[in-house]
Design an enzyme around this catalytic site. Structure first.
Site, PDB file in Angstrom:
ATOM      1  CD  GLU A 132      -2.635  -1.066   2.616  1.00  0.00           C
ATOM      2  OE1 GLU A 132      -3.110  -2.139   2.992  1.00  0.00           O
ATOM      3  OE2 GLU A 132      -2.753  -0.007   3.248  1.00  0.00           O
ATOM      4  CB  CYS A 172       0.172  -2.198  13.184  1.00  0.00           C
ATOM      5  SG  CYS A 172       0.762  -2.046  11.484  1.00  0.00           S
ATOM      6  N   GLY A 215       5.616  -2.254   6.620  1.00  0.00           N
ATOM      7  CA  GLY A 215       6.978  -2.743   6.819  1.00  0.00           C
ATOM      8  C   GLY A 215       7.832  -1.895   7.735  1.00  0.00           C
ATOM      9  CD  GLU A 216      11.411  -0.846  11.459  1.00  0.00           C
ATOM     10  OE1 GLU A 216      10.441  -0.439  12.109  1.00  0.00           O
ATOM     11  OE2 GLU A 216      12.374  -0.106  11.133  1.00  0.00           O
ATOM     12  CB  SER A 247       8.518   5.968  10.481  1.00  0.00           C
ATOM     13  OG  SER A 247       7.907   5.572  11.679  1.00  0.00           O
ATOM     14  CB  SER A 270       6.865   3.769  15.956  1.00  0.00           C
ATOM     15  OG  SER A 270       6.647   4.280  14.667  1.00  0.00           O
ATOM     16  CG  LEU A 271       8.513   6.116  22.711  1.00  0.00           C
ATOM     17  CD1 LEU A 271       9.845   5.390  22.639  1.00  0.00           C
ATOM     18  CD2 LEU A 271       8.722   7.484  23.386  1.00  0.00           C
ATOM     19  CG  ASN A 346      -6.451   5.148  11.292  1.00  0.00           C
ATOM     20  OD1 ASN A 346      -7.568   5.631  11.141  1.00  0.00           O
ATOM     21  ND2 ASN A 346      -5.389   5.564  10.640  1.00  0.00           N
ATOM     22  CB  CYS A 389      -0.139   1.245   8.448  1.00  0.00           C
ATOM     23  SG  CYS A 389       1.210   0.168   8.217  1.00  0.00           S
TER      24      CYS A 389
HETATM   25  N1  SAH Z   1       7.319   0.101  10.810  1.00  0.00           N
HETATM   26  C1  SAH Z   1       7.604   1.476  10.913  1.00  0.00           C
HETATM   27  C2  SAH Z   1       7.021   2.319   9.793  1.00  0.00           C
HETATM   28  C3  SAH Z   1       5.675   1.904   9.295  1.00  0.00           C
HETATM   29  S1  SAH Z   1       4.339   2.070  10.451  1.00  0.00           S
HETATM   30  C4  SAH Z   1       7.158   2.018  12.260  1.00  0.00           C
HETATM   31  O1  SAH Z   1       6.443   1.324  12.974  1.00  0.00           O
HETATM   32  O2  SAH Z   1       7.555   3.132  12.580  1.00  0.00           O
HETATM   33  C5  SAH Z   1       4.117   3.838  10.389  1.00  0.00           C
HETATM   34  C6  SAH Z   1       3.370   4.420  11.564  1.00  0.00           C
HETATM   35  O3  SAH Z   1       1.994   4.015  11.536  1.00  0.00           O
HETATM   36  C7  SAH Z   1       3.938   3.963  12.894  1.00  0.00           C
HETATM   37  O4  SAH Z   1       4.166   5.050  13.749  1.00  0.00           O
HETATM   38  C8  SAH Z   1       2.836   3.067  13.390  1.00  0.00           C
HETATM   39  O5  SAH Z   1       2.886   2.932  14.752  1.00  0.00           O
HETATM   40  C9  SAH Z   1       1.592   3.745  12.850  1.00  0.00           C
HETATM   41  N2  SAH Z   1       0.383   2.910  12.897  1.00  0.00           N
HETATM   42  C10 SAH Z   1       0.262   1.591  12.648  1.00  0.00           C
HETATM   43  N3  SAH Z   1      -1.006   1.176  12.878  1.00  0.00           N
HETATM   44  C11 SAH Z   1      -1.709   2.256  13.287  1.00  0.00           C
HETATM   45  C12 SAH Z   1      -3.064   2.465  13.690  1.00  0.00           C
HETATM   46  N4  SAH Z   1      -3.944   1.472  13.738  1.00  0.00           N
HETATM   47  N5  SAH Z   1      -3.436   3.717  14.056  1.00  0.00           N
HETATM   48  C13 SAH Z   1      -2.537   4.742  14.019  1.00  0.00           C
HETATM   49  N6  SAH Z   1      -1.241   4.604  13.646  1.00  0.00           N
HETATM   50  C14 SAH Z   1      -0.829   3.368  13.298  1.00  0.00           C
HETATM   51 FE1  SF4 Z   2       5.474  -3.131  11.570  1.00  0.00          FE
HETATM   52 FE2  SF4 Z   2       5.347  -0.492  11.971  1.00  0.00          FE
HETATM   53 FE3  SF4 Z   2       3.101  -1.972  11.821  1.00  0.00          FE
HETATM   54 FE4  SF4 Z   2       4.678  -2.192  13.954  1.00  0.00          FE
HETATM   55  S1  SF4 Z   2       3.566  -0.363  13.307  1.00  0.00           S
HETATM   56  S2  SF4 Z   2       3.779  -3.892  12.791  1.00  0.00           S
HETATM   57  S3  SF4 Z   2       6.673  -1.958  13.045  1.00  0.00           S
HETATM   58  S4  SF4 Z   2       4.558  -1.641  10.203  1.00  0.00           S
END
Ligand code: SAH
Ligand code: SF4
Length: 443
Positions: A132, A172, A215-216, A247, A270-271, A346, A389
């Site tokens: 995506e 996520c 992805g990470e 990120s 992403s803390l 979300n 995401c």
């Molecule tokens: N894996 C990396 C980058 C992709 S995720 C990371 O985690 O930083 C990008 C951002 O989307 C991250 O900050 C993640 O925590 C956030 N994210 C994932 N699922 C989410 C959700 N359901 N609601 C809000 N933010 C979300």
């Molecule tokens: Fe992977 Fe980022 Fe989603 Fe966590 S928030 S599962 S690290 S994509």
């Protein structure tokens, strides 16, 4: 590393774009089960870095100036087929077609949300894998003088670096999918080329790229760095490197590698929790690299690069949005070159959690700010298009077995209750994540 050796032949395994690379180990994730063997082994043309196209042309007895013509066709004209490379002679166009995938994205499906301000795109890659990207339009706003907005219009693209993700954050949708595979360099930059075409059609241009899709990125760091170099190269996409955000969920060795490269882009971490027991649950990678190590690496990054680090904090009702959490966050980051972005969660399928209320988010922000740390509350984009995401890809992957969903919910509830009592997680890292992390640690 160049995928082409001195003789101009593709070097096996040197670059995942190379046709004869080794397939990776199969994974147990839903995304991986969906991944089919690629029927198309040609590397992606747009993934060729500085000098690589020249080497390939030389190996085929072609003059060096063709490189500029091809590059202009890929990046200026943004053509999707070699037949559209009008300045390139027909025999060379055929050779390009035989040797490369001119576009690594086979098909895209776009869902529009927020009255046209958000476009969520599901891409099918040539092996059938789904990823995506999300295009967000920010109109100009404010007044700084006649014809001068305070904030210029921006068009930001959020891109994926992997299909699925091994980290498995329970809020996520991508995390629930599991790990599919790393994206190739061309598959990363082709997301940008596709969006740039759409933005150009409305007379504007893409201004920002953020690695916040599936992805990470720091677990596919070589490919991410290659794509950033291509996107920043003025002969290719020409995006200011300062307009790129990477990120991470906290891959400490990856952050250290980025620091060694100097100020290339903005680092976002992403803390989601400042306390280890809770972060063990919200970001399972915390069991390997805990809060203090992640923040120390990010602090060093800010010190060396002079660039402020963004901390992302997804707000989950009753889980990480208490006064104790706000105080812990302020204590952790006070005095740092840092800024916190609060993002109400979300809604995603299969979690037992809800987003914090707007009032709770505002109170939390005020408390962190009083504690001496800069905070912004971020609006959620594209909820009506399933913008969390990985959500579209998860929907496409099909509904998991009800027993699997029930088990997942039960585990999340049990683990978060333990965490809220203050105990660290006793869970091992899942096998996929252990493998991905091991690869990074042994570099
Ligand atoms: N894996 C990396 C980058 C992709 S995720 C990371 O985690 O930083 C990008 C951002 O989307 C991250 O900050 C993640 O925590 C956030 N994210 C994932 N699922 C989410 C959700 N359901 N609601 C809000 N933010 C979300
Ligand atoms: Fe992977 Fe980022 Fe989603 Fe966590 S928030 S599962 S690290 S994509």
């Amino acid at each position: 590393m160049s995928p082409i050796d001195a003789t101009g032949d593709w070097t096996a395994g040197a670059n995942p774009d190379a046709p004869d690379r080794e397939p990776r180990e199969p994974s147990s994730g839903r995304a991986r089960r969906r991944a089919r063997e690629s029927g198309d082994s040609r590397p992606g043309l747009s993934g060729l870095g500085d000098g690589e196209l020249e080497k390939w042309l030389a190996s085929r007895g072609q003059p060096a100036y063709r490189a500029r013509q091809i590059r202009d066709a890929v990046w200026r004209q943004n053509a999707s087929t070699a037949a559209d490379y009008l300045t390139v002679p027909a025999p060379l166009r055929s050779l390009i077609d035989e040797s490369f995938r001119v576009d690594t994205i086979a098909e895209s499906e776009i869902k529009v949300a927020d009255g046209g301000l958000t476009e969520k795109t599901l891409h099918r890659l040539s092996d059938g894998v789904m990823i995506e990207s999300v295009l967000m339009h920010y109109p100009a706003r404010g007044y700084a003088g006649p014809g001068k907005p305070l904030h210029r219009e921006r068009h930001t693209l959020c891109i994926s670096s992997q299909a699925g993700c091994a980290v498995g954050c329970p809020f996520c949708a991508t995390g629930e999918l599991g790990f599919g595979r790393d994206l190739e360099t061309a598959e990363i930059v082709d997301q940008v080329r596709h969006a740039a075409r759409r933005v150009a059609a409305s007379g504007s241009h893409l201004t920002n790229v953020v690695f916040m899709g599936m992805g990470e990125p720091l677990l596919n760091l070589d490919r991410v760095l290659e794509s950033v170099a291509i996107l920043a190269d003025p002969r290719m996409f020409g995006l200011g490197a300062r307009h790129v955000v990477v990120s991470t969920s906290g891959v400490v060795p990856g952050i250290k590698r980025l620091t060694a490269l100097g100020p290339q882009f903005t680092l976002a971490v992403s803390l989601h929790a400042a306390r280890d027991p809770l972060r063990d649950v919200l970001v399972p990678l915390n069991r390997r690299w805990p809060v203090a190590e992640v923040v120390a690496a990010a602090r060093e990054h800010a010190r060396v690069t002079g660039r402020r680090v963004s901390y992302e904090y997804v707000m989950i009702s009753g889980v990480n949005d208490t006064e104790v959490d706000a105080d812990a966050l302020a204590r952790l980051l006070r005095g740092d070159l840092a800024h916190v972005n609060l993002i109400p969660m979300n809604p995603v399928a299969h979690t037992p959690w809800q987003a914090s209320s707007p009032e709770r988010v505002a109170e939390f922000a005020a408390r962190v700010r009083r504690g001496g740390v800069g905070v912004t509350i971020r609006a959620n984009r594209g909820q009506d298009a399933g913008a969390a995401c990985g959500q579209l890809a998860a929907d496409r992957a099909g509904e998991p077995e009800p027993s699997v969903v029930a088990h997942r919910r039960e585990l999340i509830v049990r683990e978060s209750e333990t965490a809220l009592r203050g105990s660290r997680s006793a869970e091992e890292l899942p096998a996929d994540l252990e493998a991905a992390v091991g690869k990074e640690r042994d570099r």
